[in-house]
Each structure stands twice: as C-alpha cells, then as structure tokens.
Design an enzyme around this catalytic site. Structure first.
Site, PDB file in Angstrom:
ATOM      1  N   GLY A   1     -40.443  24.745   1.119  1.00 23.21           N
ATOM      2  CA  GLY A   1     -40.674  24.124  -0.171  1.00 23.21           C
ATOM      3  C   GLY A   1     -41.900  24.729  -0.836  1.00 23.21           C
TER       4      GLY A   1
ATOM      5  N   LYS B   1     -49.164  25.929  -2.205  1.00 24.36           N
ATOM      6  CA  LYS B   1     -48.585  25.163  -1.110  1.00 24.36           C
ATOM      7  C   LYS B   1     -49.717  24.504  -0.343  1.00 24.36           C
ATOM      8  CE  LYS B   1     -45.374  26.980   1.414  1.00 24.36           C
ATOM      9  NZ  LYS B   1     -44.592  25.718   1.349  1.00 24.36           N
ATOM     10  N   GLY B   2     -49.381  23.447   0.372  1.00 19.99           N
ATOM     11  CA  GLY B   2     -50.412  22.759   1.141  1.00 19.99           C
ATOM     12  C   GLY B   2     -50.557  21.301   0.789  1.00 19.99           C
ATOM     13  N   GLY B   3     -49.661  20.791  -0.077  1.00 20.02           N
ATOM     14  CA  GLY B   3     -49.699  19.365  -0.373  1.00 20.02           C
ATOM     15  C   GLY B   3     -49.472  18.507   0.858  1.00 20.02           C
TER      16      GLY B   3
ATOM     17  N   GLU C   1     -47.355  27.359   7.413  1.00 22.49           N
ATOM     18  CA  GLU C   1     -46.349  27.821   6.458  1.00 22.49           C
ATOM     19  C   GLU C   1     -46.565  29.289   6.107  1.00 22.49           C
ATOM     20  OE1 GLU C   1     -45.467  23.559   4.194  1.00 22.49           O
ATOM     21  OE2 GLU C   1     -46.998  24.916   3.419  1.00 22.49           O
TER      22      GLU C   1
END
Length: 253
Positions: free
Chosen positions: A92, A104-106, A113
């Site tokens: 995602g 990314k990294g929420g 990832e």
C-alpha cells in the site's frame, strides 16, 4: 451469499486484482506482501490463482498485518534473510505523486517495507483515490515518517529544527497506551511536516534526512515504484506507470 462491497471497496478490490493479474505471474515464486486496506484483496487474488501455482511460492511480510494474511491464507511464509531477492512486492501507500514517489510509514512499517520494495525486481503499490496526488504532502497531512533510534530522538528533533526549511516535527504517540509508538524494530517514529518547497524534491529531502544522526529509515520511497493502482469513488481504477503513463480501467458492470 457474498457481501456487497461499497463502491470504494469495490474499486480497491478491482485495483488489487488488476495489480496481481498484471504483476504476479505463475513464474514468480518469491513475493513480498505489504500493508494497508487494499492488501487483503491482493492476498485474496493470489490465493485465487490456485494451490498448484502457490505450492512452490514463498511470501515475505512487511509487518504483523501481512504476516497474518499470509498465514491465514495457508501460504508459505518466508524471511528476507533466506530470500534476499524477490520477484515482486505489492504494498500500500499513504500518498503517491506524479513521478511515483511515495510517502509510506503511516503504519510504522516503512523500514521493512522499503527493504522488501528494494529487494524486488518489480515494486507495485495499490491504494485508493485519496492517496493519488501530484505533490507529496497534498493529501497526506501527518508528514514524512522518520524511524529513529530512541536514544537519538531528542537530538533528531533538534537537528530537524535547525534545517534551513525546518518541518513541524512530533514524536508519534500510541493511541491505546501511554507513550510513543514503537516499531517492530524497537524504534520510535517522528512525523515531520515539511513546507511545500521541500516536498517538490522528495529525493533531495530523503537524502537530507538520512544524513541526520540517529535516523534509521525515512518514509520517502523514491525511484523504486514501477506502477501504482488507485481505486476511485466511481469504481474505476487509475493506473500510473513508470515513465508517466496514466490510464483508467472502467468500473465493473
């Protein structure tokens, strides 16, 4: 009787199914599985390829969610130390810009990832329309996730504040416990909202942050996404590919 999906969930499903059909081919044996609300549809589609295809495959997880999806689907779980080179990784994203750079990294998994993304010959992201933007930071308000060693957290906040265009940076706190979010690697996460001028060159910003002492990984994924699939409100799917090609897949009738 199968549950009826809402239009947005149906579009997520179509995006995930299309990504799998295009990029997860029978000859692919080593597959990375990421996280996010579209990833369960990714796993569903892979399972639908059948036991004969999946029998010889190994799946690697970026975190707890993807690990559980792999195990519960009856697929073989592997480790990056055993399989450092993957055929494809599907994940995602919190936001994707016009050049396929990502935030990314929420979910605080961006180190793992990125390891699986870089290990793959093909890295593909699947998300909904809210993650599709021209400029990073437009739709994803929390900022750039920075995984940092707990020992260096205070000094990192000070060093971020000393940058020529300093961000608004905060330590990410847990919602169901007293204290900060702790990653699978035992580190903290700092969310840094940078001014637009910095976000226009995410590659330079990535390098700038990585040079700060104590930084383990930065949630900017630059130059590694081959294609992105976005489920839209009307049930259609927008496909953005490396090189600037954009196309639309109509909603299922």
């Amino acid at each position: 009787m199968a549950a009826v999906l809402s239009p947005i969930e149906a579009s997520k499903q179509l995006a995930a199914y299309t990504a799998v059909d295009t990029h997860v081919l029978p000859e692919h044996k080593l597959i990375g599985i990421g996280s996010g609300s579209t990833v369960p549809y990714v796993v569903d589609r892979i399972v639908a390829q059948g036991p004969a295809v999946n029998r010889d495959r190994v799946f690697l997880a970026t975190g707890f969610q993807s690990q559980q999806l792999i195990v519960h689907a009856g697929l073989r779980l592997g480790d990056i130390e055993q399989f450092p080179e993957l055929d494809v990784t599907i994940d995602g994203a919190d936001e994707v810009d016009a050049d396929l750079n990502c935030i990314k990294g929420g979910g605080a998994c961006h180190l793992r990832e990125k390891v699986l993304a870089e290990a793959a010959k093909t890295f593909v992201v699947v998300a909904d329309y809210r993650k599709n933007s021209q400029l990073l930071g437009t739709n994803y308000a929390p900022g750039v996730p920075i995984e940092v060693s707990p020992f260096a957290m205070t000094s990192l906040l000070r060093n971020l504040a000393a940058l020529p265009l300093p961000p608004v940076a905060v330590l990410r706190m847990a919602r169901a416990k007293a204290g900060p979010v702790v990653t699978d690697n035992g580190n903290f996460v700092v969310d840094a909202v940078f001014p637009d001028g910095e976000m226009r060159d995410p590659v330079a910003l990535l390098h700038k942050i990585k040079l700060l002492t104590g930084v383990v990984e930065v949630g900017l994924f630059c130059g590694i996404v081959k294609a992105a699939y976005f489920g839209n409100q009307d049930g259609s799917v927008t496909v953005k590919k490396e090189g600037g090609e954009v196309s639309t897949i109509a909603a299922a009738p």
